[in-house]
Design a protein around this motif. Structure first.
Motif, PDB file in Angstrom:
ATOM      1  N   ARG A 173      50.720  15.385  36.117  1.00 34.54           N
ATOM      2  CA  ARG A 173      49.645  14.386  36.016  1.00 34.54           C
ATOM      3  C   ARG A 173      50.054  13.075  36.682  1.00 34.54           C
ATOM      4  O   ARG A 173      49.242  12.409  37.326  1.00 34.54           O
ATOM      5  N   LEU A 174      51.329  12.708  36.549  1.00 35.02           N
ATOM      6  CA  LEU A 174      51.825  11.484  37.170  1.00 35.02           C
ATOM      7  C   LEU A 174      51.719  11.566  38.686  1.00 35.02           C
ATOM      8  O   LEU A 174      51.304  10.612  39.350  1.00 35.02           O
ATOM      9  N   GLY A 229      48.722   7.555  42.685  1.00 35.42           N
ATOM     10  CA  GLY A 229      48.225   6.968  43.926  1.00 35.42           C
ATOM     11  C   GLY A 229      46.891   6.273  43.758  1.00 35.42           C
ATOM     12  O   GLY A 229      46.635   5.224  44.374  1.00 35.42           O
ATOM     13  N   PHE A 230      46.026   6.815  42.931  1.00 36.04           N
ATOM     14  CA  PHE A 230      44.714   6.200  42.709  1.00 36.04           C
ATOM     15  C   PHE A 230      44.865   4.829  42.055  1.00 36.04           C
ATOM     16  O   PHE A 230      44.251   3.838  42.494  1.00 36.04           O
ATOM     17  N   TYR A 231      45.671   4.749  41.012  1.00 39.24           N
ATOM     18  CA  TYR A 231      45.850   3.473  40.327  1.00 39.24           C
ATOM     19  C   TYR A 231      46.680   2.505  41.166  1.00 39.24           C
ATOM     20  O   TYR A 231      46.544   1.287  41.016  1.00 39.24           O
ATOM     21  N   THR A 278      52.355   6.135  34.042  1.00 46.19           N
ATOM     22  CA  THR A 278      51.475   5.966  35.200  1.00 46.19           C
ATOM     23  C   THR A 278      51.280   4.496  35.529  1.00 46.19           C
ATOM     24  O   THR A 278      51.266   4.109  36.700  1.00 46.19           O
ATOM     25  N   TYR A 279      51.119   3.682  34.507  1.00 48.72           N
ATOM     26  CA  TYR A 279      50.936   2.246  34.727  1.00 48.72           C
ATOM     27  C   TYR A 279      52.139   1.658  35.463  1.00 48.72           C
ATOM     28  O   TYR A 279      51.985   0.949  36.469  1.00 48.72           O
ATOM     29  N   VAL A 330      43.715  -4.187  32.653  1.00 46.38           N
ATOM     30  CA  VAL A 330      42.815  -3.731  31.588  1.00 46.38           C
ATOM     31  C   VAL A 330      42.012  -2.527  32.055  1.00 46.38           C
ATOM     32  O   VAL A 330      41.873  -1.521  31.345  1.00 46.38           O
ATOM     33  N   ALA A 331      41.469  -2.600  33.276  1.00 49.73           N
ATOM     34  CA  ALA A 331      40.691  -1.481  33.807  1.00 49.73           C
ATOM     35  C   ALA A 331      41.547  -0.229  33.949  1.00 49.73           C
ATOM     36  O   ALA A 331      41.107   0.885  33.637  1.00 49.73           O
ATOM     37  N   VAL A 332      42.780  -0.399  34.418  1.00 44.73           N
ATOM     38  CA  VAL A 332      43.674   0.749  34.603  1.00 44.73           C
ATOM     39  C   VAL A 332      43.991   1.405  33.261  1.00 44.73           C
ATOM     40  O   VAL A 332      43.957   2.637  33.131  1.00 44.73           O
TER      41      VAL A 332
END
Length: 323
Positions: A190-191, A196-198, A106-107, A242-244
């Motif tokens: 899940r991906l 899109g949010f991240y 996801t990152y 870091v937040a992600v």
């Protein structure tokens, strides 16, 4: 004399009450509308979140079979039973495997999407909306689409149709454990749902980077592309990264909908790929309905999430002033 002291006491109590009300409402009742709008949400949050959480902690110290008002106090026996249960510790291993897949995937995908959308000179808002749109989809609906349309059975589904075009053997995606193809289904749904949010978070971080940094790099002879990304863009995204990562790990702990709706059927849930919440669901609401054990497992899981979050925050220096 006593009458005077009583009168003064009543006046003092009345004055204290009036001062409290004035402080609550603010000068000229400026805080009144704040409480009118926020009050119902605070009340709902208290009744439907904090009270159940406190009651769950309370239940974890009791033998609560088929009841939410137990009387048989057992202390930490439920916690010892959960920590000694191979199924519960196995669910934590499932979480670790899921995290190892979903967090880096996801990152990387969300960062790549953000970089591409940020470089667009036209229709940027359109593509940002297109990539963000899956976030509005229900996890249950997306899981059912993946299960019934894309990875459906052995003879049907889009994935097996594509394999058939290339002459490859068709696969029972959700029931094959060697190799464990079900991870491909779980991770991809899940991906699709959360990338899109991240991406939007990374876009916000990219737009905060000063263009002067790129101009200075160009003057110094930095090559556009990987060199600029490595030495300027990526370091400037440190706080966002870091937040992600923190959000991704916490969300991985809370995985339930996609696992349950993808792998369960009329025969129940298979013995493999049980994340903590699925295991606790069957413990607390299954045949035994042991709410004491389920509550103890939920408290343990909450403590693990809290510890992991704090350790990650300290490791990455979240909240530390940047030089």
């Amino acid at each position: 004399m006593r009458g005077r002291w009583r009168a003064r006491g009543r006046r003092g109590t009345r004055g204290t009450r009036e001062a409290f009300v004035r402080g609550l409402l603010g000068p000229q009742n400026r805080h009144l509308w704040f409480w009118i709008f926020v009050g119902p949400f605070v009340l709902g949050l208290t009744l439907f979140t904090y009270v159940p959480l406190a009651w769950s902690v309370y239940l974890s110290f009791f033998d609560a079979h088929n009841t939410v008002s137990p009387t048989d106090f057992v202390g930490f026996d439920n916690y010892a039973a959960m920590l000694g249960d191979d199924a519960f510790t196995g669910s934590l291993v499932t979480f670790l495997v899921f995290t190892a897949f979903i967090v880096p995937a996801t990152y990387a995908l969300s960062l790549a999407l953000a970089l591409m959308v940020n470089r667009l000179r036209w229709a940027q808002a359109f593509f940002r909306s297109v990539f963000f749109l899956p976030v509005a989809c229900s996890y249950v609906v997306a899981a059912l689409i993946w299960k019934m349309s894309i990875f459906n059975g052995v003879r049907f589904g889009l994935a097996n149709t594509v394999l058939d075009w290339f002459g490859a053997d068709q696969i029972a995606w959700l029931s094959t454990t060697d190799p464990p193809w079900y991870w491909l289904v779980i991770v991809t749904v899940r991906l699709w749902l959360q990338a899109g949010f991240y991406m939007v978070l990374f876009l916000a971080g990219l737009q905060r980077i000063s263009p002067r940094l790129y101009e200075a790099a160009a003057v110094d002879g930095a090559r556009p592309g990987w060199q600029v990304f490595r030495h300027i863009t990526f370091p400037q995204l440190r706080a966002t990264s870091v937040a992600v990562v923190l959000l991704l790990v916490i969300n991985a702990f809370q995985a339930f909908d996609e696992f349950y709706n993808l792998l369960s059927d009329s025969r129940g849930y298979p013995p493999y790929a049980r994340p903590p919440l699925v295991y606790l669901y069957y413990t607390a609401l299954g045949q035994g309905q042991n709410l004491g054990l389920g509550s103890a497992g939920a408290v343990i899981l909450a403590l693990i999430i809290a510890v992991v979050t704090v350790v990650q925050a300290r490791w990455f220096g979240l909240g530390r002033k940047e030089d």
